[in-house]
Design a protein around this motif. Structure first.
Motif, PDB file in Angstrom:
ATOM      1  N   TRP A  28       0.811  -1.222   0.000  1.00 39.83           N
ATOM      2  CA  TRP A  28       0.000   0.000   0.000  1.00 39.83           C
ATOM      3  C   TRP A  28       0.844   1.272   0.000  1.00 39.83           C
ATOM      4  N   LEU A  31       0.191   4.480  -2.058  1.00 42.04           N
ATOM      5  CA  LEU A  31      -1.050   5.204  -1.754  1.00 42.04           C
ATOM      6  C   LEU A  31      -0.921   6.083  -0.519  1.00 42.04           C
ATOM      7  N   ILE A  32      -0.084   5.688   0.424  1.00 40.01           N
ATOM      8  CA  ILE A  32      -0.057   6.313   1.744  1.00 40.01           C
ATOM      9  C   ILE A  32       0.187   7.826   1.719  1.00 40.01           C
ATOM     10  N   HIS A  34      -0.929  10.017  -0.055  1.00 39.00           N
ATOM     11  CA  HIS A  34      -2.106  10.742  -0.520  1.00 39.00           C
ATOM     12  C   HIS A  34      -3.320  10.572   0.397  1.00 39.00           C
ATOM     13  N   LEU A  35      -3.144   9.865   1.510  1.00 36.58           N
ATOM     14  CA  LEU A  35      -4.217   9.639   2.460  1.00 36.58           C
ATOM     15  C   LEU A  35      -4.225  10.709   3.545  1.00 36.58           C
ATOM     16  N   ASP A  36      -5.381  10.908   4.178  1.00 35.77           N
ATOM     17  CA  ASP A  36      -5.545  11.920   5.219  1.00 35.77           C
ATOM     18  C   ASP A  36      -5.359  11.277   6.588  1.00 35.77           C
ATOM     19  N   PHE A  40      -8.449   9.816   9.359  1.00 30.76           N
ATOM     20  CA  PHE A  40      -8.531   8.357   9.374  1.00 30.76           C
ATOM     21  C   PHE A  40      -7.314   7.744  10.065  1.00 30.76           C
ATOM     22  N   TYR A  42      -5.451   4.325   9.399  1.00 30.47           N
ATOM     23  CA  TYR A  42      -5.367   3.174   8.511  1.00 30.47           C
ATOM     24  C   TYR A  42      -4.538   2.068   9.165  1.00 30.47           C
ATOM     25  N   ALA A 242      -6.958   7.429  -3.926  1.00 29.81           N
ATOM     26  CA  ALA A 242      -7.123   8.039  -2.604  1.00 29.81           C
ATOM     27  C   ALA A 242      -8.314   8.983  -2.580  1.00 29.81           C
ATOM     28  N   THR A 243      -8.491   9.741  -3.651  1.00 32.63           N
ATOM     29  CA  THR A 243      -9.612  10.674  -3.724  1.00 32.63           C
ATOM     30  C   THR A 243     -10.938   9.933  -3.708  1.00 32.63           C
ATOM     31  N   LEU A 245     -11.534   6.852  -2.671  1.00 34.76           N
ATOM     32  CA  LEU A 245     -11.648   6.121  -1.409  1.00 34.76           C
ATOM     33  C   LEU A 245     -12.124   7.022  -0.280  1.00 34.76           C
ATOM     34  N   GLU A 246     -11.444   8.143  -0.086  1.00 32.25           N
ATOM     35  CA  GLU A 246     -11.755   8.969   1.071  1.00 32.25           C
ATOM     36  C   GLU A 246     -13.010   9.806   0.886  1.00 32.25           C
TER      37      GLU A 246
END
Length: 253
Positions: A28, A31-32, A34-36, A40, A42, A242-243, A245-246
């Motif tokens: 993963w 992707l990380i 770009h995650l918030d 969240f 994860y 990411a967009t 998903l979140e």
């Protein structure tokens, strides 16, 4: 005792991510960034036989994997959580829902395997079942499932990751688990919010398959098709993934 997971973020909404057949918790990583991490938390798990759980004994069934995911949720004190599953991980996340629906807030499948398994013709089964012992078959599968359109350097890297982060026996066993297990009757009609995200170049687990399975079985299911993407959105289109998903997770009850 739960082992084999990495935590990223400190948000109130816990999201447990289950990797695919060729993956691991480390898969993963593209992707990380770009995650918030403020909204969240994860939790990236390794299934038995993968990552830091290589060599751990197990039956490598969906039921066992789902039980291990629930154990991880307990270990991180998450009574309720959302689940994200890539490919094989999409099958595991649905088994978690079937076994403990009261704990699941929402599901996001990334090119997910349906709860009915995956049908194969003879040639396809020979390719996939031979991949446990043949790296060239692994490479051919990654190439096939991304539309025969991506650089060989990346294909080789995917194969290396798979070989370095999974046990041969676990890899072989999990194929039978995700391809040959049909438990869709256990989840059909479940009202949990579900989103499936697929690539336009995925020949088997694309939009048509999702509309024949997920959207028929889950009344609150939506489908998002990512352009310029095959089966591995985590690598191919991480910002778009990411967009998508979140955006969905922020609306989960």
């Amino acid at each position: 005792m739960a082992t084999g997971y990495d935590v990223v973020g400190s948000g109130e909404h816990t999201v447990i991510a289950v990797h695919g057949w060729f993956g691991s918790a480390r898969a993963w990583q593209p992707l990380i960034p770009h995650l918030d991490p403020t909204a969240f938390r994860y939790v990236f798990v390794n299934l038995r036989g993968y990552g830091d759980r290589r060599g751990e004994p197990g039956e490598h069934t969906l039921a066992e994997a789902a039980s291990d995911v629930r154990a991880v949720a307990d270990a991180v004190s998450a009574e309720r959580f959302s689940l994200v599953g890539h490919s094989m991980g999409g099958s595991v996340m649905q088994r978690v829902l079937a076994d403990a629906p009261e704990r699941v807030r929402s599901l996001v499948g990334i090119s997910p395997v349906p709860a009915s398994g995956v049908p194969f013709d003879d040639d396809g089964w020979a390719l996939f079942s031979g991949a446990a012992t043949d790296p060239e078959k692994r490479r051919a599968i990654v190439d096939l499932t991304t539309g025969n359109r991506l650089t060989g350097v990346w294909l080789d890297a995917m194969v290396r990751h798979s070989l370095e982060h999974s046990d041969e026996r676990a890899f072989a066993d999990y194929l039978l688990a995700w391809a040959k297990t049909d438990f869709h009757a256990d989840i059909e009609g479940d009202p949990t919010p579900v989103k499936v995200i697929v690539g336009e170049h995925d020949p088997a687990l694309g939009e048509a398959t999702m509309r024949q399975t997920f959207t028929r079985w889950y009344p609150n299911c939506t489908v998002d098709v990512l352009a310029n993407c095959g089966h591995y959105a985590i690598d191919e289109t991480p910002v778009a993934l990411a967009t998508s998903l979140e955006t969905f997770l922020r609306e989960a009850p």
